[in-house]
Design a protein around this motif. Structure first.
Motif, PDB file in Angstrom:
ATOM      1  N   ASP A 128       0.812  -1.215   0.000  1.00  9.58           N
ATOM      2  CA  ASP A 128       0.000   0.000   0.000  1.00  9.58           C
ATOM      3  C   ASP A 128       0.850   1.270   0.000  1.00  9.58           C
ATOM      4  O   ASP A 128       0.332   2.386   0.056  1.00  9.58           O
ATOM      5  N   SER A 130       3.015   2.134   2.364  1.00  8.81           N
ATOM      6  CA  SER A 130       3.476   2.507   3.706  1.00  8.81           C
ATOM      7  C   SER A 130       4.867   1.935   3.949  1.00  8.81           C
ATOM      8  O   SER A 130       5.229   0.876   3.428  1.00  8.81           O
ATOM      9  N   TRP A 132       7.511   0.712   6.868  1.00  8.74           N
ATOM     10  CA  TRP A 132       7.621   0.256   8.240  1.00  8.74           C
ATOM     11  C   TRP A 132       9.110   0.133   8.552  1.00  8.74           C
ATOM     12  O   TRP A 132       9.862  -0.477   7.784  1.00  8.74           O
ATOM     13  N   TYR A 159       8.038   1.685  13.627  1.00 14.42           N
ATOM     14  CA  TYR A 159       7.133   2.737  13.171  1.00 14.42           C
ATOM     15  C   TYR A 159       6.584   2.445  11.773  1.00 14.42           C
ATOM     16  O   TYR A 159       7.160   1.671  11.007  1.00 14.42           O
ATOM     17  N   ARG A 160       5.487   3.126  11.484  1.00 14.26           N
ATOM     18  CA  ARG A 160       4.868   3.078  10.158  1.00 14.26           C
ATOM     19  C   ARG A 160       4.705   4.496   9.645  1.00 14.26           C
ATOM     20  O   ARG A 160       4.160   5.355  10.348  1.00 14.26           O
ATOM     21  N   ILE A 161       5.163   4.736   8.409  1.00 15.95           N
ATOM     22  CA  ILE A 161       4.956   6.028   7.754  1.00 15.95           C
ATOM     23  C   ILE A 161       3.771   5.888   6.805  1.00 15.95           C
ATOM     24  O   ILE A 161       3.777   5.042   5.901  1.00 15.95           O
ATOM     25  N   ASP A 162       2.751   6.696   7.001  1.00 14.61           N
ATOM     26  CA  ASP A 162       1.555   6.632   6.166  1.00 14.61           C
ATOM     27  C   ASP A 162       1.858   7.180   4.769  1.00 14.61           C
ATOM     28  O   ASP A 162       2.441   8.265   4.642  1.00 14.61           O
ATOM     29  N   PRO A 163       1.483   6.458   3.712  1.00 15.13           N
ATOM     30  CA  PRO A 163       1.824   6.902   2.359  1.00 15.13           C
ATOM     31  C   PRO A 163       1.036   8.122   1.886  1.00 15.13           C
ATOM     32  O   PRO A 163       1.476   8.831   0.980  1.00 15.13           O
ATOM     33  N   GLU A 164      -0.103   8.382   2.499  1.00 18.85           N
ATOM     34  CA  GLU A 164      -0.939   9.499   2.080  1.00 18.85           C
ATOM     35  C   GLU A 164      -0.614  10.774   2.855  1.00 18.85           C
ATOM     36  O   GLU A 164      -0.470  11.849   2.277  1.00 18.85           O
ATOM     37  N   THR A 165      -0.476  10.653   4.150  1.00 19.65           N
ATOM     38  CA  THR A 165      -0.304  11.834   4.994  1.00 19.65           C
ATOM     39  C   THR A 165       1.143  12.085   5.418  1.00 19.65           C
ATOM     40  O   THR A 165       1.479  13.188   5.854  1.00 19.65           O
ATOM     41  N   ASP A 169       3.363   6.580  12.965  1.00 23.06           N
ATOM     42  CA  ASP A 169       2.758   5.914  14.116  1.00 23.06           C
ATOM     43  C   ASP A 169       3.698   4.840  14.631  1.00 23.06           C
ATOM     44  O   ASP A 169       4.345   4.122  13.842  1.00 23.06           O
ATOM     45  N   LYS A 215      -3.374  -1.083   9.787  1.00 20.36           N
ATOM     46  CA  LYS A 215      -2.227  -0.185   9.902  1.00 20.36           C
ATOM     47  C   LYS A 215      -1.378  -0.460  11.134  1.00 20.36           C
ATOM     48  O   LYS A 215      -0.502   0.340  11.493  1.00 20.36           O
TER      49      LYS A 215
END
Length: 304
Positions: A128, A130, A132, A159-165, A169, A215
């Motif tokens: 998706d 993202s 990690w 951590y996870r980096i959101d691909p949209e925003t 997290d 997520k």
């Protein structure tokens, strides 16, 4: 098994290699070789030499090695995103960066809740988009792999980096020193190595398997405990086996958690990556001072 390159612990391991294939040393001269990432379109491999603050490039077509980037933010783990861009975890920069198609290096994330990361270590890109990544503190504990600095975050998270925003997290907060990271082929599981043993005999030296829940992650279990040194970086093949770094080489685990066998390497191994053009049947191995490779009869997963 007679071949000195392999140690067979389970008969199933015999199907993964040709007994005539041997370990090739492709380059030496690093201080701590890490983070190999393969670019199939160009048939080259980029990897990190962390203390020397450089990234090196191996050309698969002619065997030549050159400096890809120096300084390189004391980069450690590298991976390739779905658009063919280099994603790097930088100890010195305390960030996750991306090299754009035009050569610019941009910051994807360098803080969580307003505090600087410790020293991002290894990353994986989910389908998706993202990203990690793990964030132990190895790069700030001394000046060897980065810049000695105090921790601003009081623990070492995944951590996870959101691909949209672009938001960040914390998805795993209960590990001592999260290190290598990879998804199962269907992305229902997340594997993360914990090298906490570097900070005390009471701490783990294992790979944990987490259930992926959207997520984040859910329940976890110990997938495997390292029998030689520590696990560091690892990759899966197209059948779901895990090929992981260890103190005596590369250990191969069946998806059921059985240690099938080893590719023996004369240096401590830090990480691996699949290469070999469209076949992806060459396993590249970063071993302390050197880059190695071995041709196998199994393949890395196809990029989709």
């Amino acid at each position: 098994m007679a071949n000195a390159c392999y140690e067979v612990l389970d008969p199933r391991f015999g199907a993964t290699f040709n007994g005539n294939a041997h370990l090739d040393k492709l380059f030496t001269g690093c201080r701590w070789a890490e983070g190999p990432a393969y670019f199939a379109a160009g048939r080259y491999l980029v990897w990190s030499d962390i203390p020397n603050n450089r990234q090196l490039r191996y050309d698969e077509t002619d065997g030549q090695v050159s400096v890809f980037r120096q300084p390189a933010g004391n980069s450690n783990g590298n991976t390739v995103d779905r658009q063919g861009r280099l994603v790097s975890c930088e100890h010195g920069g305390r960030r996750v960066s991306r090299t754009e198609h035009d050569g610019r290096v941009i910051t994807l994330a360098d803080k969580w809740q307003g505090k600087r990361f410790n020293s991002p270590n290894d990353a994986v890109v989910k389908s998706d988009g993202s990203i990690w990544f793990t964030d132990p503190a190895y790069g700030i504990e001394s000046d060897y792999e980065g810049d000695k600095s105090p921790m601003e975050i009081d623990r070492c998270n995944v951590y996870r980096i959101d691909p949209e925003t672009g938001g960040v997290d914390a998805v795993i907060t209960d590990m001592i020193r999260p290190n290598g990271i990879a998804f199962s082929l269907d992305e229902t599981k997340l594997y993360v190595a914990d090298t906490g043993r570097t900070h005390g005999a009471q701490h783990p030296k294992h790979i944990r398997e987490f259930e992926v829940t959207g997520k984040g992650v859910g329940k976890s279990r110990e997938f495997a405990d390292c029998t030689a040194g520590l696990f560091d970086g690892f990759r899966l093949d197209s059948d779901g086996r895990i090929w992981t770094s260890a103190g005596d080489g590369v250990h191969c685990y069946d998806p059921d958690g059985t240690l099938l066998g080893k590719v023996l390497v004369p240096e401590v191994v830090a990480n691996v990556a699949w290469g070999g053009g469209t076949k992806r049947n060459i396993l590249y191995i970063c071993g302390t001072t050197s880059l190695y490779s071995v041709w196998l009869t199994v393949n890395g997963p196809k990029l989709v």
